[in-house]
Scaffold this active site. Sequence first.
Site, short mmCIF file in Angstrom:
data_model
loop_
_atom_site.label_atom_id
_atom_site.label_comp_id
_atom_site.label_asym_id
_atom_site.label_seq_id
_atom_site.Cartn_x
_atom_site.Cartn_y
_atom_site.Cartn_z
N CYS A 1 -21.74 13.04 -27.81
CA CYS A 1 -20.79 13.19 -26.70
C CYS A 1 -21.38 14.07 -25.60
O CYS A 1 -21.75 15.21 -25.84
CB CYS A 1 -19.49 13.78 -27.21
SG CYS A 1 -18.25 13.87 -25.91
N CYS B 1 -29.01 -23.32 -0.52
CA CYS B 1 -28.47 -22.06 -0.01
C CYS B 1 -29.57 -21.21 0.62
O CYS B 1 -29.30 -20.36 1.44
CB CYS B 1 -27.77 -21.28 -1.11
SG CYS B 1 -28.89 -20.65 -2.37
#
Lengths: 447, 432
Positions: free
Chosen positions: B139, B350
């Site tokens: 943590c 494109c």
Amino acid sequence: MTNSQLTPGIVPGRLSSESYCENFADHAPPLDAQEARIAADRCFFCHDAPCTEACPTEIDIPLFIRQISTGTPEAAAKTILSRNILGGMCARVCPTETLCEGACVRMESEGNPVQIGALQRFATDTLMARQSHPFTRAAQTGKSVAVVGAGPAGLACAHRLAMKGHTVTIYDAHAKPGGLNEYGIASYKAPGNFAQAEVGWLMQIGGITLVENWMLGREGDGDLEGLLGEYDAVFLGMGLSGVNALRIEGEARDNVTPATEFIAELRQASDLATLPIGRDVVVIGGGMTAVDAAVQSKLLGAENVTIVYRRSRAEMPASDHEQHHALDAGVRIIEHAAPVAVHGNGAVREVEFAYTKNGPDGLEKMEETFRLKADQCFKAIGQSLGATPEAIKLAGGKIAVDGAGRTSVSRVWAGGDCAVGGEDLTVTAVAEGRDAAEDIHLFLMGA
Amino acid sequence: MADLRSEFIGIKSPNPFWLASAPPTDKEYNVRRAFEAGWGGVVWKTLGSEGPPVVNVNGPRYGVIHGADRRVLGINNIELITDRPLEINLQEIKSVKRDYPDRALIVSLMVPCDEDSWKAILARVEETEADGVELNFGCPHGMAERGMGSAVGQVPEYIEMVTRWVKQHSRMPCIVKLTPNITDIRKPAEAAKRGGADAVSLINTINSITSVDLDDFAPEPTIDGKGTHGGYCGPAVKPIALNMVAEIARSSETAGLPISGIGGVTTWRDAAEFMALGAGNVQVCTAAMTYGFKVVQEMISGLSDYMDRKGFASTADLVGRAVPNVTDWQYLNLNYVTKAVIDQDDCIKCGRCYAACEDTSHQAIAMSEDRTFTVKDEECVACNLCIDVCPVDCISMRELAQGETDPRTGRKVGPYANWTTHPNNPSVQAAE
Ligand SMILES: Cc1cc2nc3c(=O)[nH]c(=O)nc-3n(C[C@H](O)[C@H](O)[C@H](O)COP(=O)(O)OP(=O)(O)OC[C@H]3O[C@@H](n4cnc5c(N)ncnc54)[C@H](O)[C@@H]3O)c2cc1C
Ligand SMILES: Cc1cc2nc3c(=O)[nH]c(=O)nc-3n(C[C@H](O)[C@H](O)[C@H](O)COP(=O)(O)O)c2cc1C
Ligand code: SF4
């Protein structure tokens, strides 16, 4: 309610008041912010984008969509408006399926384009809701220009000239500005008095004076010579105020009228329930005007509405999308039939048509005919140029112009529907008005 | 339906999908519902020592990175370990384990760095009949400042020491959960192994600031005008986690050490990738927090279909299968030559490949008047950028056969040869 769709003749109030509201509401409701973000995300940001090329005003579409997707719709609006000051109206009325969206590469990949029109509306609505104007005027040049016609062409020209620092006076024959934006476009495309709101917003640039109920060439108003004496340049954006006649027997009978007149009346009606409409309506023609007249007749409560076009559906000037819009509204489309006579006793009762075919010398009417019941017949076979100053040369029934919009008369430019070139569309008129302004500016500053 | 049963360091579960220690596993109510939804196991939300529990902030504790349509790509959090009393957690664990004996139930632990604290908590956990413990050395916020969590995980000696205590004072299998907030993930893994860990699990969350409020000028999530770094997780961290798992799996020091793979697992495919890189099972947090417990059903059906397709009899057939193919750059075949090829039928014109290659790569794509895009083989270095940016996936790579001439270099493609023998390699020349 005493009248219904089945009431014979031409009567008002065929529908309930809720039906009128529903029928004439925004037919393509605006995107909310989340919908806009999703729609914007579908843009591939193409290199040298085909959509931009397909837009007559060449809006940088990938850029404005990217600006929407990054949460800056007002910057997007500025990208749009810098090329097309009527980007708000165009977002509502452009036949995008044949313009930008038709060119979208997503059509190739999945047949479903980026919603460019709706996104354009999202951006411009966001900016206009603030009621502020994003452009400022350059220092005054001391030059003045007269613009005849307050339609899209005239407005775009006037705005660009004002921005460059010139002083502009717009003259228009109507009581309200906007041209066909105000008197022609289908109600459900631009509800909420958008045309007037947009003109008001556009005028915020400053330096533009509007003179209404002033018709070029009319006794007591003025003529081209007068304008040229008073102004440094003149732009003509008068649109097409004449209506082509059918030239058939019985055309003068009552209730045979130009579709544009019907539409203008509808656009100006304060209460649609008071507007009379026939039970059986026949519309002759195949363009946007025919479709709009037919659809709106249906929406007013006419029982049977038929569009009759002399050639095939594929040849109709109205796009496939618009034809489906009419069919969805319950309008019938008859192709390959041309009017030959209007029957009736005083007023129209029936319109007679002959079937047509393509012969060696073009379209031929055949022997076989049929009749359609009609309380009302709308003519929509095209508009024509109204009275034009004599000195101005015409070409094919329109004002002849060069690429920059210059007419045959020095210091006179023209653009929009009244001038040759381009399709008769709002966006084309804007492009031509804008480009003429650029050329007028060069002329005024170089001279 | 393939056999998904999994046995990880002796702990059995009906499938290899466990919920990671986090809010989804914070209490009995959640865990029962998770088991009902089909999760194979859970690692209970980290427990601390006896005494008053930690407290969480009372404002927002998550930040987020969204993709299109607000798809959650990454979440960061400033939550601490469980803020519920130890006694209640232990009772709940015992009750759940009794009712779900076939599921894996691991208890995550984080207590101060002294032997007595660990000894005390382990005794309590054993009473619950849980299947094992996971040591939360990962943590990165709140707990690290108190000398726990990643403060331990960043010092290999501490990891080794604590792991050893745990193995000494408990008969339970022990998984050491690693923090990614470190330069070389192999070091803490080696330490855990030396300490006697049965497995490592990784990754815990990554130190991060997800966004800054540009009106208040504070990091988000913002608590009363201030923010702090949190731990990042979700799909965005998967590539980092995959690499760390692979590093441990292929290192000779830690080879064979069981790994529980964590970090961005959202679909069966993510899980299969972790497993192919050596994870014996996977743990999931953000996907469940984003979509609810039901996502496990797609993971189960997807992995099962895949295993059937591949003919894998058990998950063991998949675990580690890609590890031998993870290598160092210098061993990559420099005579593997490919060229981009654009499929003209599928191309939608494109122009994105053109913009990418022209502006930022090797000017190897030509664009014609009518928007036809073609690759210039004499310029293409096969970087893959055009394929990456193509929105319709119409570009592929063609491999040049041995003996074929590469139009870019004019040289014939030769047999396998890598950097270690390449003439441009200074160390090769030095050796000559
Ligand atoms: C029914 C209908 C529906 C349409 N729907 C669409 C649509 O959905 N989308 C689309 O893109 N296009 C549509 N069009 C076409 C579009 O409206 C026109 O192309 C566009 O308005 C042309 O702009 P303009 O400025 O050239 O002319 P107009 O809009 O016609 O404006 C000309 C202006 O000049 C004024 N004027 C005319 N003569 C004089 C004079 N002698 N002196 C002073 N003023 C004068 C008029 O009063 C008018 O205000 C539609 C047209 C019609 C008729
Ligand atoms: C809100 C939150 C709280 C967490 N709390 C813990 C914890 O108490 N103990 C622990 O070991 N990991 C904790 N984690 C880390 C997760 O167990 C997991 O390692 C990490 O989220 C990566 O997996 P994911 O990408 O599937 O979310 C937490 C994660 C989140 C999002
Ligand atoms: S692979 Fe790289 S170099 Fe080759 S064409 Fe594509 S972008 Fe250009």
